[in-house]
Scaffold this motif. Structure first.
Motif, PDB file in Angstrom:
ATOM      1  N   UNK A   1     -14.166   7.758  23.445  1.00 29.65           N
ATOM      2  CA  UNK A   1     -14.522   8.998  23.905  1.00 29.65           C
ATOM      3  C   UNK A   1     -13.938  10.358  23.210  1.00 29.65           C
ATOM      4  N   UNK A   2     -12.692   9.980  22.612  1.00 32.33           N
ATOM      5  CA  UNK A   2     -11.846  11.090  21.768  1.00 32.33           C
ATOM      6  C   UNK A   2     -12.629  11.065  20.343  1.00 32.33           C
ATOM      7  N   UNK A   3     -13.182  10.168  19.862  1.00 28.56           N
ATOM      8  CA  UNK A   3     -13.690  10.092  18.440  1.00 28.56           C
ATOM      9  C   UNK A   3     -12.556   9.752  17.767  1.00 28.56           C
ATOM     10  N   UNK A   4     -11.669   9.232  18.151  1.00 27.75           N
ATOM     11  CA  UNK A   4     -10.495   9.080  17.197  1.00 27.75           C
ATOM     12  C   UNK A   4     -10.757   8.188  15.983  1.00 27.75           C
ATOM     13  N   UNK A   5      -9.990   8.426  14.905  1.00 25.62           N
ATOM     14  CA  UNK A   5     -10.234   7.916  13.517  1.00 25.62           C
ATOM     15  C   UNK A   5      -9.263   6.994  13.128  1.00 25.62           C
ATOM     16  N   UNK A   6      -8.241   6.840  14.119  1.00 23.98           N
ATOM     17  CA  UNK A   6      -7.151   5.756  13.910  1.00 23.98           C
ATOM     18  C   UNK A   6      -7.385   4.560  14.066  1.00 23.98           C
ATOM     19  N   UNK A   7      -7.973   3.713  13.057  1.00 25.36           N
ATOM     20  CA  UNK A   7      -8.238   2.490  13.258  1.00 25.36           C
ATOM     21  C   UNK A   7      -7.204   1.494  13.643  1.00 25.36           C
TER      22      UNK A   7
ATOM     23  N   UNK B   1     -11.388  -6.799  14.345  1.00 26.01           N
ATOM     24  CA  UNK B   1     -11.152  -5.774  13.648  1.00 26.01           C
ATOM     25  C   UNK B   1     -11.789  -4.629  14.132  1.00 26.01           C
ATOM     26  N   UNK B   2     -11.570  -3.326  13.230  1.00 21.76           N
ATOM     27  CA  UNK B   2     -12.191  -2.370  13.950  1.00 21.76           C
ATOM     28  C   UNK B   2     -13.639  -2.106  14.000  1.00 21.76           C
ATOM     29  N   UNK B   3     -14.253  -1.574  14.931  1.00 19.30           N
ATOM     30  CA  UNK B   3     -15.858  -1.578  14.981  1.00 19.30           C
ATOM     31  C   UNK B   3     -16.246  -0.071  15.469  1.00 19.30           C
ATOM     32  N   UNK B   4     -17.368   0.379  15.182  1.00 13.64           N
ATOM     33  CA  UNK B   4     -17.432   1.570  15.774  1.00 13.64           C
ATOM     34  C   UNK B   4     -18.008   1.562  16.851  1.00 13.64           C
ATOM     35  N   UNK B   5     -18.317   2.498  17.811  1.00 15.51           N
ATOM     36  CA  UNK B   5     -18.799   2.516  19.230  1.00 15.51           C
ATOM     37  C   UNK B   5     -20.059   1.977  19.297  1.00 15.51           C
ATOM     38  N   UNK B   6     -21.158   2.187  18.541  1.00 14.59           N
ATOM     39  CA  UNK B   6     -22.478   1.477  18.460  1.00 14.59           C
ATOM     40  C   UNK B   6     -22.424  -0.067  18.193  1.00 14.59           C
TER      41      UNK B   6
END
Length: 442
Positions: free
Chosen positions: A134-140, A180-185
Motif C-alpha cells: 500500500x505504501x508503494x515501498x521500493x525497499x526490496x 524473492x521480491x515480487x511486485x504487487x501484481x
C-alpha cells in the motif's frame, strides 16, 4: 480379587468423567442452549446439549466414548450458519469464551490455542505485507525480510503442532511465500495460482472441519479483481476449484458445491448458480442417486429469471360454470403476478390485502394476479377469497407438497413471481414492498 473389585468400582468414573468442554457466551441473555456434534467428512453426529446458564456458562462432560477429532458447537439456528469448530485431542479439558462480535477465544486447550495463535501470527504478517504494498515501498530488502519471517513462522508452528490434529489445519493454511521480491501484481497472481497447493481435499481432518468451506468461499469470492466481469470471474474460479478438489470423494464435492451453489442463490447470482448446477452438481446428483438435489437444481433453473414460467392448470368459475384453464392460455395482460400464500400465515394476511389495494392502482387489464393458497384445509380460505374477487384464486391442496408449489420451489409464504406478457419470469420479489418497488421504478 481386591484389585479387580477396585477396578470395577473405578471404571464407571473413568467412563463418565474424563474431560470437559466449558465456556461462557456473551451476552448471556442471547443464548439458551448449545449443541455438540462430532464432525465427520460427510455427516455430523449429535453428541449432547447443554443449557446456557444465567451468567452465560455451559459445560459438556466428555466420557471415553467421545473420541479425538473435530467437533462443532452449535449456538443458534440455522445450525449450518451458527457454529464453530473445536479440536478435541482426548487428552485435555477445553475452556473457551464466545462473543458474536469477536468470535471464539480459547482459554484452555493446547491444540486450540496453538491454532488460534497461528492464525493471529500469520494474519499480522499478512497485514505487514499489505501495508508494504500500500505504501508503494521500493525497499526490496524489507519485503524479503517479511517473507522470511512468514516462512519461519509457518515452519515453527508446524514443528510445534507435530503429532496433533491442529497440524493438518496449520499445514493446509500455509500461504504461498515468494523466495524473492515480487511486485504487487505478480504477488497477487502467485497467491491465486498457488492458492490450493497446501490443501489435500482427501484429508479426513480437513473434510471434517470448516476450513475447506472457508477456503472455497474465500477463493471464489475473494480472488477477483474489481475490473473483472463478476459473473465470469465466479465461473472461472469455480472451475479452478473443481480442478483443485479432484482427489475428493463425490460426497465431499457434493457438500462443498451445494454450499457454493446456495451462496450464489442467496446473492441472486442465478447465472453462476445454474452454471454450477449444470456443469457439476447434476452429474454428481445422478451418480449418487440424489433425487432431491437433482430436482432442486432443475426447479431452480426452471424458475430463474428470463425462463418461461412453469405451466399449470386451474379451475375457473364464470357465470356459474367451472372450466379448466392453463397459465399459458391467459392472454391480454402486460404482467402477471403469481403469489403463493396461506390463510394461516401472518405475513400473508398482512401482504395480501396490500397486494389487492395495489392491484386497484393499475390500469384495467394491465395486470392479472394468480393467488395460490397452499392449504391443508380450505374452510378459512373460502371465507377470505371473497374479499379478492378480481384475483384468480386457486386452492393449493397439500400445502408444501402441492404440485404447483413444488414446480416453483416454494418453501415459504408469501412467495411472489412477476411474469411478462409472454409468461417469462422477470422478477422474484422477496416481499410486497419489493414487488411494489419493481412496478413503480422505471
Amino acid at each position: 480379587m481386591k484389585h479387580l473389585i477396585a477396578i470395577a468400582l473405578l471404571l464407571p468414573h473413568l467412563i463418565l468423567g474424563q474431560y470437559s468442554i466449558t465456556g461462557r457466551f456473551s451476552p448471556p441473555e442471547d443464548y439458551k442452549v448449545v449443541l455438540l456434534y462430532k464432525s465427520n467428512p460427510t455427516v455430523s453426529k449429535y453428541i449432547n446439549s447443554a443449557e446456557i446458564q444465567k451468567d452465560g456458562s455451559f459445560k459438556f462432560e466428555l466420557d471415553s466414548t467421545v473420541t479425538r477429532g473435530i467437533y462443532k458447537i452449535v449456538y443458534a439456528v440455522p445450525q449450518e450458519d451458527y457454529n464453530f469448530d473445536v479440536i478435541y485431542s482426548g487428552k485435555e479439558d477445553i475452556e473457551l469464551t464466545f462473543n458474536p462480535e469477536t468470535g471464539v477465544s480459547f482459554l484452555k486447550s493446547f491444540e486450540n490455542k496453538l491454532l488460534s495463535s497461528y492464525a493471529n501470527s500469520m494474519s499480522r504478517i499478512t497485514q505487514s505485507i499489505g501495508e508494504y504494498y500500500r505504501k508503494g515501498s521500493k525497499d526490496t530488502t524489507a519485503l524479503r525480510a517479511i517473507f522470511k519471517i512468514q516462512r519461519e513462522t509457518q515452519d515453527s508452528f508446524e514443528k510445534a503442532a507435530k503429532g496433533t490434529i491442529a497440524l493438518d489445519l496449520i499445514k493446509a493454511n500455509k500461504p504461498y511465500i515468494p523466495k524473492t521480491y515480487v511486485d504487487l501484481k505478480a504477488y497477487l497472481n502467485l497467491l491465486k495460482t498457488h492458492y490450493f497447493d497446501a490443501i489435500d481435499f482427501s484429508n479426513k481432518t480437513l473434510q471434517s472441519s470448516s476450513l475447506m468451506e472457508a477456503k472455497m468461499l474465500n477463493y471464489v469470492f475473494g480472488m477477483t479483481a474489481s475490473t473483472e466481469d463478476e459473473t465470469k470471474a465466479y465461473i472461472e474460479n469455480t472451475d479452478a476449484l473443481w480442478r483443485a478438489m479432484a482427489s475428493a470423494s463425490l460426497e465431499v464435492k457434493r457438500i462443498l458445491l451445494v454450499d457454493l451453489w446456495q451462496q450464489m442463490v442467496d446473492l441472486n447470482k442465478e447465472e453462476v448458480a445454474n452454471y454450477i448446477g449444470e456443469s457439476y452438481l447434476m452429474d454428481i446428483a445422478v451418480s449418487l442417486n440424489d433425487q432431491r438435489l437433482l430436482n432442486g437444481l432443475i426447479v431452480f433453473k426452471d424458475t430463474s429469471l428470463g425462463n418461461e414460467a412453469p405451466d399449470f392448470s386451474f379451475n375457473v368459475t364464470k357465470e356459474g360454470k367451472t372450466g379448466n384453464r392453463n397459465l399459458s392460455e391467459l392472454k391480454g395482460y402486460k404482467n402477471y403476478i403469481i403469489v403463493f400464500w396461506n390463510s394461516n400465515c401472518s405475513h400473508c394476511l398482512d401482504e395480501i390485502p396490500k397486494l389487492h389495494d395495489f392491484y386497484k392502482t393499475f390500469q384495467k387489464d394491465s395486470v392479472k394476479i394468480i393467488a395460490i393458497a397452499l392449504e391443508d384445509d380450505n374452510s378459512r380460505w373460502e371465507d377470505l377469497i371473497v374479499d379478492y374477487p378480481e384475483f384468480i384464486n386457486i386452492y393449493g391442496k397439500g400445502k408444501w407438497e402441492n404440485t404447483i408449489a413444488k414446480r416453483y420451489g416454494v418453501r415459504s409464504t408469501p412467495t411472489y413471481y412477476v411474469l411478462d406478457k409472454d409468461k417469462r419470469i422477470v422478477s422474484k420479489p422477496e416481499h410486497f414492498d419489493a414487488l411494489e418497488e419493481w412496478f413503480t421504478t422505471d
